[in-house]
Design a protein around this motif. Sequence first.
Motif: not given
Lengths: 445, 445
Positions: A147-149, A163
């Motif tokens: 889970d990363a921007l 995202r």
Amino acid sequence: MFRQTAEFTDWFAEQRTAHHYRVIPAPLDGLDGWIRDPDRGTLRHRTGGFFSIDGLEVRTDNRETESWQQPIIDQPESGILGILVKRFAGVPHFLMQAKMEPGNINVLQLSPTVQATRSNYTRLHRGGSVPYLEHFLAPRRGRIVFDALQSEQGSWFLHKRNRNMIVEVTEDVPVLDRFCWLTAGQIGELLMLDNVINMDARTVLAGWPEAGGRPPAPGSAREALTLSASTDRARHTDAELLSWFTEAKASHQLDRRAIALNETKGWVCGADRISHESGRWFSVLGVDVEAGSREVARWSQPMIQPSGRGVIAFVARRLDGVLHLLVKAHTEAGTLDVVEMGPTVQCVPDNYLHLPKSRQPDFLNLVLSAPNEQIHFDVVHSEEGGRFYHAENRYLLVEAGDDAPLDAGPGYIWMTVRQLSAMARHGSHVNVEARNLLACLRLMP
Amino acid sequence: MFRQTAEFTDWFAEQRTAHHYRVIPAPLDGLDGWIRDPDRGTLRHRTGGFFSIDGLEVRTDNRETESWQQPIIDQPESGILGILVKRFAGVPHFLMQAKMEPGNINVLQLSPTVQATRSNYTRLHRGGSVPYLEHFLAPRRGRIVFDALQSEQGSWFLHKRNRNMIVEVTEDVPVLDRFCWLTAGQIGELLMLDNVINMDARTVLAGWPEAGGRPPAPGSAREALTLSASTDRARHTDAELLSWFTEAKASHQLDRRAIALNETKGWVCGADRISHESGRWFSVLGVDVEAGSREVARWSQPMIQPSGRGVIAFVARRLDGVLHLLVKAHTEAGTLDVVEMGPTVQCVPDNYLHLPKSRQPDFLNLVLSAPNEQIHFDVVHSEEGGRFYHAENRYLLVEAGDDAPLDAGPGYIWMTVRQLSAMARHGSHVNVEARNLLACLRLMP
């Protein structure tokens, strides 16, 4: 589930014929729902939503040119690109969607389970709801794997992020029309085919922490990758890599200034399209779209069309038996924080044809003239078909041996695949082009 | 080198008397070298260098108030805070500097080996050169231990970052006047004394990867820390922590708009100082400085003086035998990217005295009423004495046991010290207040 990739191919061909699509280039003037601001030339939707295109002036000391002006997409909201994973008989399967995008050269490609801008899922365009979205919104029941921007194409987007999420569930998941489960191995095979797995899927897959496919063959690049996952024989410590990244951010500058689109130097804003006077870089054009399988059946929008096919490549080399990638500190017009870690080569060669070889991008010639036995993969993929029209890039992994210098200058550093993958777990570290290569590299058969 | 900390104390007392310092509060109007813009009220240096103070409007959904206006320091350039390390008989020693800063309550504190803004080291103010700077500029000979662009006080600085570096050398290093070598254990002892180790030193020390001091006593917090370094018994995986951070960034908004300082709502711009009409928050005042040991002997500057002493605390709890810290997703006026990981409590309690207990900051009461046996440390430190005038905070580590809820809501998450330290190795993840606590916590005797 498909026991063999050939079964998928049949299913995918069916999907392609089951629905009606039409994408017709259209003049920017009079594009349905879109307004060209009479003073500044800004292109925007009449609701103020989706995205706009305006002018930008860029100054930086980390590119061939120290200052330029260009049109750029401003899409401040970040959406969700999410892949749902479930293990069947212990084998992880990814829920993929056959999705139409107007910019795709072949209309239909495989996308993540959920690929939705905030406008999409807050229903700005009054279409249907987004299936499976509940698995990606808090509170979630599944296990978070990634889970990363993550940033997107800095040449065309200003500060755009999405995202990227991978969520693993154990519960029953109904498979809706146009969705299918694929293993990491199957996706790896499809990643070696041109224009099947879309950009949104590739950037999310770069976050998958396990190796895919069958055990690696001795002496193969995958064996070297597996090796790099289990040893500490990296050329640089993680502290050294982070220091190199910090140095690149601290020692370079990137200043941006919003300008009027119709005063963007070197660009011609016509009634039909916006293009550079040299014919290089890219154009902004309009399209009218008809689709039988999207949230709304008919819409128009501006898109960006690059002037030629790009080359995106990692130059690799075995150091102490472990495959290392030559990572470049890249600055682009839309980069959020001065630099991100990018591929060794990332350009559209046509844009540099008029220059002498000495002023062409570093390592481009090495990549384009590499003998077959140095090339681990060479595959064409499309960029985001929702914003980019027929935007294709050749993605290559070239193991160059001694031709690649150990010290390629302060803008470059050698990293193992494990190290670059760990960096990608933090948002805004690794650019979308490098993440695309990572996905191919880590999942290839 | 000091065999005992008492020897250091003597040396430090000598330093205090060896030089002449005078810091006299002065009216902002007519402050030597500074201009108040007649239209906007902006405070700036006549050279355009150093920093300026202007107005800012903030909108966010991650604070008690959804919108406010305030003065803020704009200092776009990032400087270097660097500590040189060398092992003597295998024991790492840190080269520290007795440095005068006008805002320090006791004038002299221990700072990093190098503490220099870019204006400093590009000689904007025509002072002397910066000693030891060559160890921190490329190309360096030493081994990089830590190097990250770290944020500073988001309440008072807009997007301010400094490069935090630790470089280890093996060569001979001459010890100049006002410099001394200290071990991690000695620094740990000094960190438990009020106002000795300055903010710049504390934030850099948070990046030191080894534990300091003597082996931990059984049952002590340090033992729990050591344990946390060697086990995986963390409540959350790193993927879950990064997901929590991503969720906080994606789900909150932080919009800023530059406004004229003299139209900043609620603030009174007087000839002497700038203050909030309620007397809360902070003031901007001027100082005239005379010093016999700085690059220039006499200067004037504006400074920020907080309205009261702050409380900065981690609430901790042993989970599965490992100490965990309750980390909060903090948004402040100047935060670069929506949120950073901060302490459980970070506020000036006086600013909330007029509110009912229910509207006071979460966990403030738990921290202030903790019994002695729950408090691992409770020490007063100063913030950056170059910009903040007599800005003191109580730094506490409170091991609260069952009083601290396992689920404190979506704005909070439990992390081990090892996990938070790993996050701090990446810039813009952990805020300066939390890094200060980390330094105390990891080096405490």
